[in-house]
Design an enzyme around this catalytic site. Structure first.
Site, PDB file in Angstrom:
ATOM      1  N   ARG A  37       0.953  -1.135  -0.038  1.00 58.23           N
ATOM      2  CA  ARG A  37      -0.015   0.007   0.181  1.00 58.23           C
ATOM      3  C   ARG A  37       0.800   1.394   0.010  1.00 58.23           C
ATOM      4  NH1 ARG A  37      -4.896  -1.660  -1.521  1.00 58.23           N
ATOM      5  NH2 ARG A  37      -5.343  -3.541  -0.416  1.00 58.23           N
ATOM      6  N   HIS A  67       4.789  -9.866  -6.426  1.00 56.50           N
ATOM      7  CA  HIS A  67       3.730  -9.177  -6.932  1.00 56.50           C
ATOM      8  C   HIS A  67       4.307  -7.681  -6.496  1.00 56.50           C
ATOM      9  CE1 HIS A  67      -0.391  -7.584  -7.237  1.00 56.50           C
ATOM     10  NE2 HIS A  67      -0.831  -8.947  -7.187  1.00 56.50           N
ATOM     11  N   TYR A  70       0.229  -2.447  -4.950  1.00 53.81           N
ATOM     12  CA  TYR A  70      -1.082  -1.938  -5.498  1.00 53.81           C
ATOM     13  C   TYR A  70      -1.041  -0.715  -5.902  1.00 53.81           C
ATOM     14  CZ  TYR A  70      -3.016  -6.368  -3.279  1.00 53.81           C
ATOM     15  OH  TYR A  70      -3.341  -7.638  -2.863  1.00 53.81           O
ATOM     16  N   HIS A 107      -0.664  -5.375 -11.588  1.00 54.79           N
ATOM     17  CA  HIS A 107      -2.057  -5.138 -11.980  1.00 54.79           C
ATOM     18  C   HIS A 107      -1.660  -3.951 -13.052  1.00 54.79           C
ATOM     19  CE1 HIS A 107      -4.214  -6.186  -8.162  1.00 54.79           C
ATOM     20  NE2 HIS A 107      -3.445  -7.035  -8.585  1.00 54.79           N
ATOM     21  N   GLU A 142      -1.500  -9.156 -14.861  1.00 49.94           N
ATOM     22  CA  GLU A 142      -2.983  -9.884 -14.375  1.00 49.94           C
ATOM     23  C   GLU A 142      -3.952  -9.721 -14.956  1.00 49.94           C
ATOM     24  OE1 GLU A 142      -4.663 -10.242  -9.903  1.00 49.94           O
ATOM     25  OE2 GLU A 142      -2.534  -9.730 -10.119  1.00 49.94           O
ATOM     26  N   ASP A 176      -6.225 -14.770 -12.874  1.00 51.41           N
ATOM     27  CA  ASP A 176      -6.726 -14.754 -11.513  1.00 51.41           C
ATOM     28  C   ASP A 176      -8.163 -14.981 -11.796  1.00 51.41           C
ATOM     29  OD1 ASP A 176      -8.478 -13.442  -9.305  1.00 51.41           O
ATOM     30  OD2 ASP A 176      -6.605 -12.661  -8.632  1.00 51.41           O
ATOM     31  N   HIS A 179     -10.978 -12.491 -10.857  1.00 47.62           N
ATOM     32  CA  HIS A 179     -11.159 -11.452 -11.657  1.00 47.62           C
ATOM     33  C   HIS A 179     -11.921 -11.801 -13.025  1.00 47.62           C
ATOM     34  CE1 HIS A 179      -7.439  -9.506  -9.538  1.00 47.62           C
ATOM     35  NE2 HIS A 179      -8.572  -9.516  -8.805  1.00 47.62           N
ATOM     36  N   HIS A 211      -3.958 -16.939 -10.078  1.00 49.44           N
ATOM     37  CA  HIS A 211      -4.192 -16.523  -8.634  1.00 49.44           C
ATOM     38  C   HIS A 211      -5.466 -17.385  -8.230  1.00 49.44           C
ATOM     39  CE1 HIS A 211      -1.767 -12.709  -8.369  1.00 49.44           C
ATOM     40  NE2 HIS A 211      -1.138 -13.589  -8.180  1.00 49.44           N
ATOM     41  N   ASP A 224     -14.699  -7.789  -8.135  1.00 51.33           N
ATOM     42  CA  ASP A 224     -13.426  -8.111  -7.332  1.00 51.33           C
ATOM     43  C   ASP A 224     -13.287  -8.084  -5.945  1.00 51.33           C
ATOM     44  OD1 ASP A 224     -10.636  -8.483  -7.010  1.00 51.33           O
ATOM     45  OD2 ASP A 224      -9.896  -6.500  -7.476  1.00 51.33           O
ATOM     46  N   HIS A 226     -12.876 -11.266  -3.278  1.00 54.05           N
ATOM     47  CA  HIS A 226     -12.216 -12.628  -3.229  1.00 54.05           C
ATOM     48  C   HIS A 226     -12.915 -13.153  -2.069  1.00 54.05           C
ATOM     49  CE1 HIS A 226      -7.975 -11.606  -5.301  1.00 54.05           C
ATOM     50  NE2 HIS A 226      -9.136 -11.158  -6.064  1.00 54.05           N
ATOM     51  N   GLU A 256      -4.964 -16.407  -2.756  1.00 56.18           N
ATOM     52  CA  GLU A 256      -5.134 -14.897  -2.207  1.00 56.18           C
ATOM     53  C   GLU A 256      -6.510 -14.692  -1.521  1.00 56.18           C
ATOM     54  OE1 GLU A 256      -2.929 -11.979  -5.683  1.00 56.18           O
ATOM     55  OE2 GLU A 256      -4.741 -12.654  -5.893  1.00 56.18           O
TER      56      GLU A 256
END
Length: 276
Positions: A37, A67, A70, A107, A142, A176, A179, A211, A224, A226, A256
């Site tokens: 973040r 990864h 974000y 992403h 992704e 994913d 997704h 994913h 989105d 999960h 995830e």
């Protein structure tokens, strides 16, 4: 054996990540290259990396999947955000070379009202400024759910990014499951059809990682959100087909799901038991 793992905290370094993955029964894992973040990155200690590499090689385990944070948005409408994305991306590619030959997933970004075409152009521009011939890392785009102004909501959008990237041989795709389901692809009722569409648009040779996530929403919701495996709209039957599909079964699968360590260990064991 199924290659299956979850996200592992990178706070204590590479050897700690490897040992934590083993505690969960995993034989692959994902980790954030820096604060997911934010922008700060933990200093890499070469001796720590070497201990991890020995641990992993002794067990004959395969690739890990890093990864990007974000906050990395290569197609933002703000120049400062795009600048950060490029700087962090290039620094991450340097850091990835401490563990050669692995995958780095990101992403694609959100165009924030500029339009998908402009978003695709800006993402490709960053990739062209960042990829280099001698890198051993494979960079993965992704698949996205299509929430808001996300780029990558369709296989065709990912294909456009790849087509505009000069060193596209250094790139692949991470699919994913939440997704693509939320984006409208019917991986429950027509997995073969979705993979055929992926092959026509992108090429199955580009598919490098999965994913593995259930979804709290029905197909085409573009939400989105999960869910744990079997607790969403995708369900255990579909996931059993996914992990055993001949096109997918040898890829690394990364959970995830919204879990703690005990939950991930349980999912990993259950999925290994379903693998044939």
């Amino acid at each position: 054996m199924l290659q299956i793992g979850s996200h592992i905290s990178s706070a204590k370094g590479y050897e700690a990540m490897g040992k934590q993955a083993l505690k969960l029964g995993a034989n692959t894992f994902a980790f954030f290259t820096r604060n997911p973040r934010g922008g700060s990155a933990k200093a890499i200690v070469p001796e720590d990396v070497e201990r991890f590499r020995i641990l992993w090689q002794e067990r004959g385990y395969g690739k890990i999947v890093a990864h990007a944070p974000y906050t990395l948005n290569a197609c933002s409408n703000k120049a400062d955000t795009r600048r950060f994305a490029g700087e962090a991306f290039r620094d991450d590619l340097k850091r990835m070379e401490y563990t050669p030959g692995n995958d780095y997933n990101f992403h694609p970004g959100s165009h924030v009202g500029q339009g998908a075409e402009e978003g695709i152009r800006l993402i490709s521009e960053m990739l062209n400024a960042s990829l280099y011939p001698d890198m051993t890392t494979t960079v993965l785009l992704e698949t996205m759910a299509g929430k808001g102004s996300e780029v990558g909501r369709s296989f065709e959008e990912l294909r456009e990014i790849l087509d505009r990237t000069e060193l596209s041989q250094k790139m692949g795709v991470c699919l994913d499951t939440c997704h693509v389901w939320d984006a409208g692809y019917d991986i429950v009722g027509n997995l073969d059809g979705v993979l055929t569409e992926f092959d026509k648009s992108i090429g199955l040779g580009r598919l490098k990682a999965i994913h593995l996530n259930d979804s709290l929403n029905d197909r085409g919701s573009h939400k989105d959100r999960h869910a744990r495996i079997g607790e969403g709209y995708i369900g255990w039957e579909a996931f059993t087909r996914i992990i055993n599909h001949p096109v997918l079964k040898n890829l690394p699968f990364i959970l995830e799901t919204p879990n703690d360590d005990a939950g991930w260990a349980k999912e990993i064991a259950e999925l290994q038991n379903l693998a044939v």
